[in-house]
Structure formats: C-alpha cells, structure tokens
Design an enzyme around this catalytic site. Structure first.
Site, PDB file in Angstrom:
ATOM      1  N   HIS A   1      60.461  53.206  65.068  1.00 15.66           N
ATOM      2  CA  HIS A   1      60.211  52.100  64.138  1.00 15.66           C
ATOM      3  C   HIS A   1      61.043  50.869  64.494  1.00 15.66           C
ATOM      4  O   HIS A   1      60.569  49.734  64.390  1.00 15.66           O
ATOM      5  CB  HIS A   1      60.524  52.570  62.711  1.00 15.66           C
ATOM      6  CG  HIS A   1      60.345  51.519  61.665  1.00 15.66           C
ATOM      7  ND1 HIS A   1      59.230  50.709  61.607  1.00 15.66           N
ATOM      8  CD2 HIS A   1      61.133  51.154  60.623  1.00 15.66           C
ATOM      9  CE1 HIS A   1      59.337  49.882  60.570  1.00 15.66           C
ATOM     10  NE2 HIS A   1      60.488  50.130  59.971  1.00 15.66           N
TER      11      HIS A   1
ATOM     12  N   SER B   1      59.973  44.851  59.889  1.00 13.93           N
ATOM     13  CA  SER B   1      59.715  45.791  58.809  1.00 13.93           C
ATOM     14  C   SER B   1      59.622  45.091  57.453  1.00 13.93           C
ATOM     15  O   SER B   1      58.774  44.221  57.260  1.00 13.93           O
ATOM     16  CB  SER B   1      60.792  46.887  58.806  1.00 13.93           C
ATOM     17  OG  SER B   1      60.395  47.987  58.045  1.00 13.93           O
TER      18      SER B   1
END
Length: 269
Positions: free
Chosen positions: A219, A7
């Site tokens: 995610h 991320s």
C-alpha cells in the site's frame, strides 16, 4: 500548485480539486486510494487498528515491526518515515526538547537521519495504516512485540485514528466521480490493478486520467519503490509540460510513456 497525496490524504486532495477551492491547482497525483477498495476496507479498519501495538519500547522496534508486518517493504524508507509517527511516553517531566533529543538518539540507533527541530506535526499520509495490502493479514506480528499493553518509557502513536471513525465514510464516498471531475490533469498511482472500481475503469479507458501500476509494492507505494514513483512523477509532469527537464530525456511516440534520464525543474508554484 500540485496536489500530491497518499491514501487518506489522496482522498482529501480529490475533494480539494473537486470543490475548486485552489485556483492555482495545476495537477493532481493520488497514490493508492480508490473509492470501492477504501469503502470495503472500512468494516475491518477498527479490527486492524486494535490489532496493532499501542506502543513500542524503542523506535528501532517500531521500524522492525512495520517491515515484518509488511506495512512498509523498504527498511531504509521505514527508518525515515516511522520515527515522526511516535511520541515518547512514560516520562512525566520530559520537555519537548527532551523528547526531540531522545528521538534523535533513537533514530541514530535505528540508522535513520536525525530529525531537525521539534517533532510536532506529521502529514496525513504518514498516519494512514496500510489497510489495502492483501498480503499483510497473513503475516503475524513479531512474537516479542506487545500488541495492546502500553510500555512504560516507550513510544506511542501520535494520532489515535480510532477517534476519526465518524469521518471515514465521508472521506471516500463519491471519491471516484470526484476524481474524474477534478478539472485538472490527474495521475493515479496504484499498487494493483484490482484496486480500480467500475467508474475509474471506464474513465481510464476513456483517457480521462493517467495511471500507473507498480505491482511489486504494498500500500505504501512511495516508500516501497521511491525511485519508480519518482520516475512516474517525472513522466507525468513532463507529459503535461508542468516541469522543465534539466537533463536529457527521450520523448517517445504519442501514447507511450516518457523515459526520464535527468532532473527536472517544476514550472508551477
């Protein structure tokens, strides 16, 4: 060296490779971050951060919250990754050793391995909230968990991400072109094909980088499916001869993925 980041940390790895500041860099692996999706999510990031609890009465409650809201879909992984994200509050005279001891106790209650040494630092990827998972918005937080009011003698996030807002756009603007210009073998691991923007789609069709999609993950790909991520990593490293297998594996015809059957020994340092 291998740059492996998730991320926001993945964005930093891309900048590192693009600027050629690490001569020993042999390859780069970026997990679930692309420029277009990240920039689109910035407008709602503050709303997301304001909506999450400011503190939790226990680490067990924090772990439960992370799974019930869909940020992490693997309870066993959450038991390991969530406790280091917090610091104890409400005890004015507590020393660092008291906090570490209490964290060990709470981690044991939650079923997580006890942390070793002082808990003073965590990595970038552990601080990144799940802002790209489309299904998290439809999942209400547990009714018994506070959303804004800090609790006395509780656990509070170690990092206040709202204070980094002025840097957010700089982390992600131009990320796709930087990724394609990394100069090293690159691997993009995503939770969904919809995360690809135009530049990355073209680059992937041209074979400029390796990519794998794990659609059953949120995610936090590496937490939701650690075994699949490990297998994908082994495939990538073996493909570019960046690691030596220590067990048997089958090398498929060109254009297909490896199927790793054993362990491997990295060649880079």
């Amino acid at each position: 060296s291998l740059a492996l980041r998730f991320s926001m940390g993945g964005a930093l790895a891309v900048h590192l490779a693009h600027r050629r500041v690490l001569p020993s860099l042999a390859a780069m692996v970026v997990i679930d971050v692309v420029e277009g999706t990240a920039l689109d999510a910035l407008s709602s990031m503050q709303i997301f951060l304001r909506g999450q609890p400011k503190s939790f009465p226990s680490l067990e409650t924090a772990i439960e919250w992370s799974c019930k809201t869909g940020q992490i879909r693997n309870m066993e992984s959450a038991k390991v990754s969530m406790p280091p994200r917090f610091r104890r509050i409400g005890s004015e005279h507590a020393s660092d050793s008291d906090i570490v001891a209490h964290t060990r106790e709470e981690a044991a209650i939650a079923g997580a391995p006890a942390p070793k040494g002082e808990i003073t630092k965590i990595s970038e990827e552990e601080e990144e909230p799940s802002s790209f998972s489309s299904d998290r918005d439809s999942m209400p937080p547990p009714s018994n968990i506070p959303t804004n009011t800090p609790v006395v003698d509780a656990y509070q996030w170690r990092i206040d991400l709202t204070r980094t807002e002025s840097f957010w756009e700089g982390w992600f603007r131009g990320l796709s072109s930087y990724f394609l210009d990394s100069g090293v073998p690159s691997f993009l691991l995503l939770a969904g094909i919809d995360r690809l923007d135009r530049d990355l789609t073209i680059g992937q069709m041209q074979g400029k980088f390796q990519m794998k999609v794990l659609p059953q993950c949120g995610h936090c790909v590496q937490e939701d499916a650690p075994d699949k991520v490990a297998e994908a990593m082994a495939t990538f490293l073996l493909r570019y001869e960046l690691a030596t297998p220590t067990g048997s594996y089958h090398k498929p015809p060109p254009g297909l993925a490896f199927h790793s059957m054993g362990m491997m020994q990295p060649r880079f340092v």
